[in-house]
Scaffold this motif. Structure first.
Motif, mmCIF file in Angstrom:
data_model
loop_
_atom_site.group_PDB
_atom_site.id
_atom_site.type_symbol
_atom_site.label_atom_id
_atom_site.label_comp_id
_atom_site.label_asym_id
_atom_site.label_seq_id
_atom_site.Cartn_x
_atom_site.Cartn_y
_atom_site.Cartn_z
ATOM 1 N N UNK A 239 42.753 34.404 29.743
ATOM 2 C CA UNK A 239 43.084 35.518 28.854
ATOM 3 C C UNK A 239 44.470 35.361 28.262
ATOM 4 N N UNK A 240 45.440 34.940 29.090
ATOM 5 C CA UNK A 240 46.807 34.746 28.591
ATOM 6 C C UNK A 240 46.861 33.626 27.559
ATOM 7 N N UNK B 140 40.392 37.382 38.433
ATOM 8 C CA UNK B 140 40.615 36.105 39.123
ATOM 9 C C UNK B 140 41.703 35.297 38.418
ATOM 10 N N UNK B 141 42.351 34.435 39.174
ATOM 11 C CA UNK B 141 43.482 33.677 38.623
ATOM 12 C C UNK B 141 43.076 32.879 37.390
ATOM 13 N N UNK C 44 36.573 40.893 30.331
ATOM 14 C CA UNK C 44 36.688 42.217 30.949
ATOM 15 C C UNK C 44 35.314 42.783 31.302
ATOM 16 N N UNK C 45 34.341 42.611 30.394
ATOM 17 C CA UNK C 45 32.999 43.128 30.668
ATOM 18 C C UNK C 45 32.352 42.399 31.834
ATOM 19 N N UNK C 46 32.604 41.087 31.956
ATOM 20 C CA UNK C 46 32.005 40.299 33.045
ATOM 21 C C UNK C 46 32.499 40.746 34.412
ATOM 22 N N UNK C 47 33.695 41.323 34.494
ATOM 23 C CA UNK C 47 34.270 41.757 35.768
ATOM 24 C C UNK C 47 34.256 43.281 35.906
#
Length: 398
Positions: free
Chosen positions: A174-175, A167-168, A139-142
């Motif tokens: 993450x999932x 991104x996909x 999350x921080x990277x994006x």
């Protein structure tokens, strides 16, 4: 016996004569064959390693005594420039015969099982923390803002996460981490259930839960590390066992200097004591007063470690005297015990019947217990204030 992963070098010392015994394989059948050749009055010495417990269980039935040595202290006593398995085995025999062997306490099977489960739990907690940190890093990277929900990995947090633009490949990652997190969560609950069941009837745990800052997880971890409290003659021995004692440097006529804590002993138990210290610092009572006094002089990090040492001392007295903590909060302790019962898998009580922890749900009861704890905290502060004003007694005037 100088033990490695698959073999052990054997040395025999009898009537002052030292001789080599060759090598013995460490498969269970090989150990049993070796043990059958020993006499009932023989003593076997080996250093503590990862497979020590299994070796001891095989040998104990055939010899008079099995002694486990502390490998760190053995090296400090008998470090040699020429080091082989034969020399190490001979050193163990000679140290034991001369009475200089630093021994390690051998826990019973129940304590060993508890230690293994506590170690597995700690490993799972570390893995879950790593997975959570990886999700936060994505999350921080994006450049995605912080989750408005309190827990990103709870129901609301996951709903918020599914709506973020990623991104996909990052979303798939993450999932995947969330699925692994759920699987580890199931394993964690199972281990905690087994641990809770193993200590349900242990009176020592009930006494430890009366100490401020100690919850069921910390109490179980400390019990697994301590084992038999009788092997610690003083509270200082227990503090040293947890690695919370300061290192001391002194030479000649120079005064002693105290450095950082030794950090030797069981690291997971030391971490749990520090965790309990932070919890105690948030709860009214003498322990919080102690924390605040050290914090004003040395900072909160040192205060947390000092409070952890104080809690270890309190644990020694509680277990040695088999008595509850003097400033026990009965309703809070009953709440902790009820949490332990639910963790062990006992059914929740329904149908209008009051459970053992019902008093904790009453605000008046909680306020009354908190008022008593606050009074104890103020008493501690006044006592220390008077002691500080008086100062230490002059030994020459006595």
């Amino acid at each position: 016996m100088d033990v490695s992963r698959s073999v052990a070098e054997v040395a025999y010392l009898e009537n002052g004569i030292l001789k080599s015994g060759g090598r013995v394989g460490l498969r269970r059948d090989e150990l049993k064959q070796f043990a059958s050749q020993l006499r009932p009055d023989d003593h076997v010495v080996l250093e503590a390693t990862g497979n020590t417990a299994a070796i001891v269980s095989v040998l104990q039935a055939h010899v008079g005594r099995v002694i486990v040595a502390n490998p760190l202290q053995v090296r400090l006593i008998a470090e040699a420039r020429v080091k082989t398995d034969k020399i190490d085995a001979a050193i163990l025999a000679q140290l034991y015969a001369s009475g200089f062997l630093p021994e390690v306490w051998i826990p019973d099977e129940a304590t060993q099982a508890m230690r293994r489960q506590v170690s597995r739990r700690a490993q799972i907690v570390r893995q879950r923390t790593r997975l959570k940190n990886e999700v936060h890093a994505v999350l921080a990277a994006h450049l995605i803002e912080r989750c408005p929900a309190t827990d990103l990995f709870g129901k609301k947090g996951r709903g918020w996460l599914s709506n973020q633009l990623l991104p996909t490949d990052e979303r798939m990652g993450a999932e995947q981490r969330l699925r692994e997190l759920d699987r580890l969560g199931e394993d964690l609950r199972e281990i905690e259930r087994v641990l809770a069941q193993s200590v349900m009837e242990d009176g020592r745990l009930r006494k430890m839960l009366t100490i401020a800052g100690i919850n069921t997880t910390v109490a179980i971890g400390l019990l697994s590390a301590i084992g038999d409290i009788g092997r610690f003659r003083t509270p200082g021995k227990l503090v040293s066992y947890f690695g919370l004692n300061p290192c001391v440097y002194q030479s000649g006529s120079q005064p002693a200097r105290h450095g950082h804590i030794s950090k030797r002993g069981r690291s997971y138990a030391r971490a749990m004591l520090v965790e309990a210290a932070w919890a105690a610092a948030q709860s009214a009572g003498p322990l919080r007063a102690f924390f605040l006094r050290i914090k004003d002089r040395r900072g909160q990090q040192i205060a947390a470690v000092a409070t952890a040492s104080k809690i270890a001392i309190t644990v020694w007295y509680v277990l040695t005297r088999d008595a509850a903590f003097a400033w026990d909060r009965p309703a809070l302790t009953a709440h902790k015990l009820r949490s332990l019962e639910l963790q062990a898998g006992l059914s929740s009580q329904r149908g209008g019947r009051k459970g053992s922890a019902a008093a904790y749900n009453l605000k008046s009861v909680r306020d009354q217990e908190r008022a008593v704890a606050e009074q104890a905290e103020r008493t501690y502060q006044r006592l220390f204030s008077r002691w500080k004003q008086a100062g230490p007694k002059n030994s020459r005037s006595q």
